[in-house]
Enzyme design. Sequence first.
Site, PDB file in Angstrom:
ATOM      1  N   ARG A   1       0.823  -1.213   0.000  1.00  0.00           N
ATOM      2  CA  ARG A   1       0.000   0.000   0.000  1.00  0.00           C
ATOM      3  C   ARG A   1       0.859   1.266   0.000  1.00  0.00           C
ATOM      4  NH1 ARG A   1      -5.033  -1.347   4.196  1.00  0.00           N
ATOM      5  NH2 ARG A   1      -6.316  -2.452   2.661  1.00  0.00           N
TER       6      ARG A   1
ATOM      7  N   GLU B   1      -0.670  -8.859  -5.539  1.00  0.00           N
ATOM      8  CA  GLU B   1      -2.009  -9.325  -5.922  1.00  0.00           C
ATOM      9  C   GLU B   1      -2.020 -10.826  -6.206  1.00  0.00           C
ATOM     10  OE1 GLU B   1      -4.949  -7.846  -5.987  1.00  0.00           O
ATOM     11  OE2 GLU B   1      -4.072  -6.011  -5.165  1.00  0.00           O
TER      12      GLU B   1
ATOM     13  N   THR C   1      -4.637 -16.477   0.031  1.00  0.00           N
ATOM     14  CA  THR C   1      -3.606 -16.564   1.054  1.00  0.00           C
ATOM     15  C   THR C   1      -3.798 -15.416   2.026  1.00  0.00           C
ATOM     16  OG1 THR C   1      -2.032 -17.508  -0.544  1.00  0.00           O
ATOM     17  CG2 THR C   1      -1.124 -16.652   1.509  1.00  0.00           C
TER      18      THR C   1
ATOM     19  N   GLY D   1       0.148 -21.403  -2.456  1.00  0.00           N
ATOM     20  CA  GLY D   1      -0.929 -21.931  -3.284  1.00  0.00           C
ATOM     21  C   GLY D   1      -0.422 -22.536  -4.573  1.00  0.00           C
ATOM     22  N   TYR D   2      -1.296 -22.537  -5.566  1.00  0.00           N
ATOM     23  CA  TYR D   2      -0.998 -23.226  -6.823  1.00  0.00           C
ATOM     24  C   TYR D   2       0.291 -22.721  -7.459  1.00  0.00           C
ATOM     25  CZ  TYR D   2      -5.840 -24.761  -6.424  1.00  0.00           C
ATOM     26  OH  TYR D   2      -7.005 -25.311  -5.974  1.00  0.00           O
TER      27      TYR D   2
ATOM     28  N   TYR E   1      -9.892  -9.170 -12.586  1.00  0.00           N
ATOM     29  CA  TYR E   1      -9.747  -8.632 -11.226  1.00  0.00           C
ATOM     30  C   TYR E   1      -8.326  -8.127 -10.982  1.00  0.00           C
ATOM     31  CZ  TYR E   1      -9.560  -8.175  -6.200  1.00  0.00           C
ATOM     32  OH  TYR E   1      -9.372  -7.661  -4.944  1.00  0.00           O
TER      33      TYR E   1
ATOM     34  N   ASP F   1     -14.480  -7.427  -4.871  1.00  0.00           N
ATOM     35  CA  ASP F   1     -14.165  -8.712  -4.259  1.00  0.00           C
ATOM     36  C   ASP F   1     -15.272  -9.071  -3.275  1.00  0.00           C
ATOM     37  OD1 ASP F   1     -13.758  -7.035  -2.089  1.00  0.00           O
ATOM     38  OD2 ASP F   1     -11.707  -7.702  -1.676  1.00  0.00           O
TER      39      ASP F   1
ATOM     40  N   CYS G   1     -17.306  -4.100   8.057  1.00  0.00           N
ATOM     41  CA  CYS G   1     -18.469  -4.824   7.545  1.00  0.00           C
ATOM     42  C   CYS G   1     -18.097  -6.286   7.304  1.00  0.00           C
ATOM     43  CB  CYS G   1     -18.981  -4.165   6.264  1.00  0.00           C
ATOM     44  SG  CYS G   1     -20.652  -4.670   5.805  1.00  0.00           S
TER      45      CYS G   1
ATOM     46  N   CYS H   1     -17.605   2.586  11.533  1.00  0.00           N
ATOM     47  CA  CYS H   1     -17.989   2.592  10.118  1.00  0.00           C
ATOM     48  C   CYS H   1     -18.547   3.956   9.709  1.00  0.00           C
ATOM     49  CB  CYS H   1     -19.032   1.508   9.854  1.00  0.00           C
ATOM     50  SG  CYS H   1     -19.677   1.549   8.158  1.00  0.00           S
TER      51      CYS H   1
ATOM     52  N   CYS I   1     -26.578   3.302   5.892  1.00  0.00           N
ATOM     53  CA  CYS I   1     -26.605   1.849   5.679  1.00  0.00           C
ATOM     54  C   CYS I   1     -27.966   1.238   5.987  1.00  0.00           C
ATOM     55  CB  CYS I   1     -25.530   1.202   6.542  1.00  0.00           C
ATOM     56  SG  CYS I   1     -25.490  -0.596   6.425  1.00  0.00           S
TER      57      CYS I   1
END
Length: 319
Positions: free
Chosen positions: A47, A59, A65, A105-106, A144, A162, A210, A221, A227
């Site tokens: 970030r 990403e 993960t 992962g993969y 994405y 997402d 949330c 929030c 909301c």
Amino acid sequence: MSEDAGSIDAGDGPLESTTLPTGDDLEDVQEGLIAWYEADHREYPWRETDDPYEIHVSEVMSQQTQLARVVDAWEAFLERWPTTEALAGADRSAVVGFWSSHSLGYNNRAKYLHEAATQIEDEFDGAFPETPDGLQELMGVGPYTANAVASFAFNAGDAVVDTNVKRVCYRAFDVPDDDAAFETAANRLMPEGRSRVWNNAIMELGAVACTQRPRCDEAGCPWREHCSAYATGDFSAPDVPTQSAFEGSRRQFRGRIVRTLREYDELALDTLGPRIRVDYTPDGEHGREWLEGLLSDLADDGLVELAESEEETVARLRA
């Protein structure tokens, strides 16, 4: 929600139950979320950069993960292969071995990263494409990931959608559980030209406030007053197993009451009833007794107050 709220079109006609803000309400929603995010958010090293290679790596690593585990792997990966040139020149088996040893992962994700780095060097003169469409030309980069890299590296993406963003949109603005509807709603909410901060902020909102078990007040929030779920107390969502049907539910009509009372200073019950339900009749199945039950729940939640006289009962929002 005020009278500025509007329905959206997700390609299958207008989605009447959606209460997306517009006008001043939309500006309040946008500014409130960005201010909330900038005041305090989880610190992740990706970030703090706008380097597209570093963001691309984060990403891909973050797919399925936990982010806490990604930090060490991300830093170690970039220390070993700090640029696309370094990664493209690496032996693929070494990249796959790194991936496997860090339980990311993969292994095909490692192969795709290596191939994408090679493409950047061989086909793009060492520079990443800057748009979602351009980024999808890279091996293993789907819509994405392309949008995320465009947003966080170049501030040139669409809204990222997402699971967290879907949950937020569903609860806050009654967006139906439909991928096209979520995409349309998320893009309408995003302020133009601010995809970097906005996408970080709305994903953060879903991740820390949330959540499946919401932490609205604890996390401060910024959307509580807008909301629908906060107004009605129904925090079902597409990824929450106890999801309840929205259409015709008490949640739907509680939300309509709150939105209607925001438009008017106060309303007598028999004036309020037809405004939230077309088949309202004082003595009918969905009449005064039914409406009083909804208002009683809202009063218990501290959202509505009732003033009774000999002639009528009047409802108003609590100040």
